[in-house]
Design a protein around this motif. Structure first.
Motif, PDB file in Angstrom:
ATOM      1  N   ARG A 186      10.986  54.330 -16.959  1.00  0.00           N
ATOM      2  CA  ARG A 186      12.432  55.078 -17.047  1.00  0.00           C
ATOM      3  C   ARG A 186      11.477  56.938 -16.901  1.00  0.00           C
ATOM      4  N   LEU A 187      10.279  57.326 -16.961  1.00  0.00           N
ATOM      5  CA  LEU A 187      10.092  58.115 -16.175  1.00  0.00           C
ATOM      6  C   LEU A 187      10.947  59.602 -16.636  1.00  0.00           C
ATOM      7  N   THR A 188      11.429  59.066 -18.160  1.00  0.00           N
ATOM      8  CA  THR A 188      12.040  61.114 -18.717  1.00  0.00           C
ATOM      9  C   THR A 188      11.229  61.227 -19.535  1.00  0.00           C
ATOM     10  N   PRO A 189      11.070  62.551 -19.627  1.00  0.00           N
ATOM     11  CA  PRO A 189       9.960  63.221 -20.748  1.00  0.00           C
ATOM     12  C   PRO A 189      10.234  62.544 -21.983  1.00  0.00           C
ATOM     13  N   VAL A 190      11.095  62.220 -22.535  1.00  0.00           N
ATOM     14  CA  VAL A 190      11.505  61.287 -23.705  1.00  0.00           C
ATOM     15  C   VAL A 190      11.053  60.118 -23.413  1.00  0.00           C
ATOM     16  N   GLU A 191      10.904  59.778 -22.772  1.00  0.00           N
ATOM     17  CA  GLU A 191      10.737  57.969 -22.434  1.00  0.00           C
ATOM     18  C   GLU A 191       8.901  57.781 -22.380  1.00  0.00           C
ATOM     19  N   LEU A 192       8.757  59.187 -22.107  1.00  0.00           N
ATOM     20  CA  LEU A 192       6.988  59.260 -20.874  1.00  0.00           C
ATOM     21  C   LEU A 192       6.414  59.167 -22.982  1.00  0.00           C
ATOM     22  N   PHE A 193       7.138  60.391 -23.159  1.00  0.00           N
ATOM     23  CA  PHE A 193       6.159  60.118 -24.665  1.00  0.00           C
ATOM     24  C   PHE A 193       6.005  58.940 -25.612  1.00  0.00           C
ATOM     25  N   LYS A 194       7.489  58.023 -25.097  1.00  0.00           N
ATOM     26  CA  LYS A 194       7.242  57.163 -26.514  1.00  0.00           C
ATOM     27  C   LYS A 194       6.301  55.671 -25.706  1.00  0.00           C
ATOM     28  N   ALA A 195       5.913  55.557 -24.278  1.00  0.00           N
ATOM     29  CA  ALA A 195       5.480  55.085 -23.573  1.00  0.00           C
ATOM     30  C   ALA A 195       3.304  55.782 -23.774  1.00  0.00           C
ATOM     31  N   ALA A 196       3.718  56.872 -23.976  1.00  0.00           N
ATOM     32  CA  ALA A 196       1.834  57.062 -24.172  1.00  0.00           C
ATOM     33  C   ALA A 196       1.439  56.647 -25.880  1.00  0.00           C
ATOM     34  N   GLU A 197       2.619  56.786 -26.366  1.00  0.00           N
ATOM     35  CA  GLU A 197       2.395  55.979 -27.788  1.00  0.00           C
ATOM     36  C   GLU A 197       1.553  55.377 -27.746  1.00  0.00           C
ATOM     37  N   TYR A 198       2.457  53.833 -27.141  1.00  0.00           N
ATOM     38  CA  TYR A 198       2.669  52.099 -27.066  1.00  0.00           C
ATOM     39  C   TYR A 198       1.371  52.447 -26.471  1.00  0.00           C
ATOM     40  N   PHE A 199       0.804  53.281 -25.373  1.00  0.00           N
ATOM     41  CA  PHE A 199      -0.808  52.692 -24.743  1.00  0.00           C
ATOM     42  C   PHE A 199      -1.795  53.097 -25.985  1.00  0.00           C
ATOM     43  N   ARG A 200      -1.759  54.421 -26.528  1.00  0.00           N
ATOM     44  CA  ARG A 200      -2.966  54.387 -27.997  1.00  0.00           C
ATOM     45  C   ARG A 200      -2.496  53.438 -28.606  1.00  0.00           C
ATOM     46  N   LYS A 201      -1.291  52.700 -28.940  1.00  0.00           N
ATOM     47  CA  LYS A 201      -1.164  52.094 -29.969  1.00  0.00           C
ATOM     48  C   LYS A 201      -2.738  50.706 -29.221  1.00  0.00           C
ATOM     49  N   ALA A 202      -1.966  50.225 -28.360  1.00  0.00           N
ATOM     50  CA  ALA A 202      -2.528  49.419 -27.084  1.00  0.00           C
ATOM     51  C   ALA A 202      -3.952  48.984 -27.366  1.00  0.00           C
ATOM     52  N   THR A 203      -4.973  50.582 -27.018  1.00  0.00           N
ATOM     53  CA  THR A 203      -5.864  50.587 -26.818  1.00  0.00           C
ATOM     54  C   THR A 203      -6.669  50.492 -28.294  1.00  0.00           C
ATOM     55  N   GLN A 204      -5.596  51.337 -29.774  1.00  0.00           N
ATOM     56  CA  GLN A 204      -6.623  50.903 -30.852  1.00  0.00           C
ATOM     57  C   GLN A 204      -6.676  50.110 -31.131  1.00  0.00           C
ATOM     58  N   CYS A 205      -5.694  48.544 -30.507  1.00  0.00           N
ATOM     59  CA  CYS A 205      -5.751  47.539 -30.802  1.00  0.00           C
ATOM     60  C   CYS A 205      -6.350  46.511 -30.336  1.00  0.00           C
ATOM     61  N   ASP A 206      -6.805  46.748 -29.073  1.00  0.00           N
ATOM     62  CA  ASP A 206      -7.874  46.799 -28.519  1.00  0.00           C
ATOM     63  C   ASP A 206      -8.211  47.599 -27.409  1.00  0.00           C
ATOM     64  N   PRO A 207      -9.869  48.326 -28.098  1.00  0.00           N
ATOM     65  CA  PRO A 207     -10.482  48.935 -27.324  1.00  0.00           C
ATOM     66  C   PRO A 207     -11.219  48.499 -26.038  1.00  0.00           C
ATOM     67  N   GLU A 208     -10.991  46.841 -25.417  1.00  0.00           N
ATOM     68  CA  GLU A 208     -11.465  46.699 -23.970  1.00  0.00           C
ATOM     69  C   GLU A 208     -10.598  45.918 -23.338  1.00  0.00           C
ATOM     70  N   TYR A 209      -8.663  47.012 -23.737  1.00  0.00           N
ATOM     71  CA  TYR A 209      -7.964  46.706 -22.874  1.00  0.00           C
ATOM     72  C   TYR A 209      -7.514  47.315 -21.863  1.00  0.00           C
ATOM     73  N   ALA A 210      -8.417  47.256 -20.347  1.00  0.00           N
ATOM     74  CA  ALA A 210      -9.101  48.230 -19.045  1.00  0.00           C
ATOM     75  C   ALA A 210      -6.911  48.695 -19.160  1.00  0.00           C
ATOM     76  N   LEU A 211      -6.208  48.122 -19.021  1.00  0.00           N
ATOM     77  CA  LEU A 211      -4.812  48.486 -18.365  1.00  0.00           C
ATOM     78  C   LEU A 211      -4.202  49.197 -19.399  1.00  0.00           C
ATOM     79  N   ALA A 212      -4.638  49.135 -20.501  1.00  0.00           N
ATOM     80  CA  ALA A 212      -3.824  50.339 -21.660  1.00  0.00           C
ATOM     81  C   ALA A 212      -4.310  50.819 -21.136  1.00  0.00           C
ATOM     82  N   TYR A 213      -5.443  51.720 -21.156  1.00  0.00           N
ATOM     83  CA  TYR A 213      -6.107  52.728 -20.515  1.00  0.00           C
ATOM     84  C   TYR A 213      -5.303  53.354 -19.285  1.00  0.00           C
TER      85      TYR A 213
END
Length: 454
Positions: free
Chosen positions: A245-272
């Motif tokens: 969606r590429l809006t400031p609010v949506e990008l903030f949400k996206a970053a939080e979800y990607f961080r959660k993905a990397t915390q859940c699976d530290p070897e998830y390359a696409l999440a990084y």
């Protein structure tokens, strides 16, 4: 104005204007905003509100457009070579049959994953239309023949997904555009942890139906099991859903979800890689570079270490080098590496074109951005950058025409307004340039570049 014109003389209520322009659930003075917008439109059209020729006010209800204007230019994909060596396929958005609108992120994510996996299958012989243009057909009532004509594809894959607590059912069917014959159909009933493995079966079936002979290496890559933690994958899909969606609010949400993905699976390359993508995009939304740069660089370094053969990771590396380091040689090398790994990855062609344009290699840039537009003809950013690269090349009239056509696709795409303002200014069209800056400022939420241009 575009909203009123598109309704072709039909009454547009004030509630519909609010919903279409700003969305529901707002708490500012929308009535005054509508009045101001109508007043500005009438001023631009030279209209007397007491004797309206174009905008009719229906008291207590809304507005309708009365006039006639010539048809706006339309975006047309680059010419498709009828003797092209590649078969072209589009994966239409999977329909969410779960009965829960909150599962849209999952059906959209499964669509994107399918596009990505099939795009990697045999990219030199099978072209796959990118996500943005695929999503333009979500809930469409257009025929397969019409879609095939608009996208220049030979085959259409459509399907649905029903997600339940312990099972996921996916149905898919392959249709040949030429005669609308259904060549193949299948249902997949899988536990959540095995859902990604259906892409191997999907790809093998499609390859057989379109007479695409895969090499042993391609078969091995296609059928290799995808081992991701289900919770991390779910976070990743949420991230991609908001990133698109590429809006400031949506990008903030996206970053939080990607961080959660990397915390859940530290070897998830696409999440990084997704996290680095998001942080790179966020710099156009006024995120301080000193906050975004270190985390983005660390994320892409981890992604490349985990998966050095990821086209997505190399393309993100190109964007980091381009935006953060101004390392154009490094950005070009990274984008070319991404293309060598997956020539169907439209964003890699876009970044390569951006580098080439910025260093003055205009003919190469314009040829390269056309590759991105073939793979993603309805992409707002690719079509906007095509207009920007025409501007860089000194083709100002062509740039203005292209950017106007892009805004006809989505009037609120503020990056196109900024690029259009630059072309207007070079042509001495100063009032148009200021209007474009004003629109860019409004739709971006106050991006500072619009102030510097004005």
């Amino acid at each position: 104005l575009i909203l009123l014109v598109r309704e072709n003389g039909k009454l547009v209520s004030r509630d519909e204007i609010i919903d279409r322009l700003w969305g529901k659930g707002l708490y500012f003075d929308t009535d005054n905003s509508i009045n101001t917008a109508i007043r500005k439109i009438r001023r631009a059209l030279g209209e007397n509100p007491e004797k309206p020729q174009y905008i009719e006010t229906v008291q207590g209800k809304g507005y309708r457009f009365k006039g006639r204007i010539p048809a706006a230019p339309k975006i047309t994909p680059p010419p498709i070579d009828t003797e092209r060596p590649r078969i072209m396929l589009v994966v239409l958005p999977f329909e969410n049959l779960s009965g829960d609108p909150g599962q849209e992120y999952f059906s959209d994510g499964l669509t994107e994953e399918t596009i990505t996996r099939l795009g990697k299958m045999s990219p030199n012989r099978l072209g796959v239309i990118a996500r943005t243009s695929s999503m333009a057909y979500k809930r469409t009532d257009k025929t397969v023949a019409r879609i095939g004509e608009e996208l220049g594809v030979d085959y259409v894959l459509e399907g649905s997904v029903r997600r339940e607590p312990n099972r996921i059912r996916v149905t898919a069917q392959l249709i040949r555009v030429q005669d609308q014959i259904h060549l193949w159909a299948e249902s997949f009933d899988r536990p959540p942890q095995s859902i990604l493995d259906i892409h191997g079966e999907l790809g093998a079936a499609i390859a057989a139906q379109v007479k695409l002979k895969l090499t042993p290496e391609e078969q091995q890559q296609l059928l290799s099991p995808q081992r991701k933690k289900q919770e991390a994958y779910d976070y990743y899909l949420h991230g991609r859903y908001h990133w698109a969606r590429l809006t400031p609010v949506e990008l903030f949400k996206a970053a939080e979800y990607f961080r959660k993905a990397t915390q859940c699976d530290p070897e998830y390359a696409l999440a990084y890689s997704g996290l680095a993508d998001t942080l790179a995009a966020a710099i156009t939304s006024e995120v301080p570079s000193k906050e975004a740069f270190p985390e983005a660089k660390a994320a892409i370094a981890t992604a490349l270490e985990l998966d050095p053969d990821s086209a997505e990771a190399h393309n993100t590396d190109a964007s980091i080098k381009f935006w953060f380091d101004w390392d154009f040689d490094g950005a070009e090398a990274a984008a070319r590496k991404a293309i060598s790994l997956n020539s169907n990855y439209s964003l890699a062609h876009l970044y390569l074109a951006h580098v080439l344009s910025n260093v003055g290699r205009h003919e190469e840039a314009l040829a390269t951005i056309q590759q991105a537009r073939v793979l993603d003809p309805f992409s707002l950013i690719s079509n906007t950058m095509y207009g920007q690269f025409l501007y860089h090349a000194g083709q100002l009239e062509e740039s203005i025409q292209q950017l106007r056509a892009t805004l006809d696709m989505e009037w609120r795409f503020w990056i196109a307004h900024i690029c259009l303002a630059k072309s207007y200014e070079q042509q001495g069209m100063y009032s148009d340039a200021l209007a474009a800056c004003e629109a860019a400022g409004e739709f971006s939420g106050g991006n500072s570049e619009t102030l510097s241009l004005a």
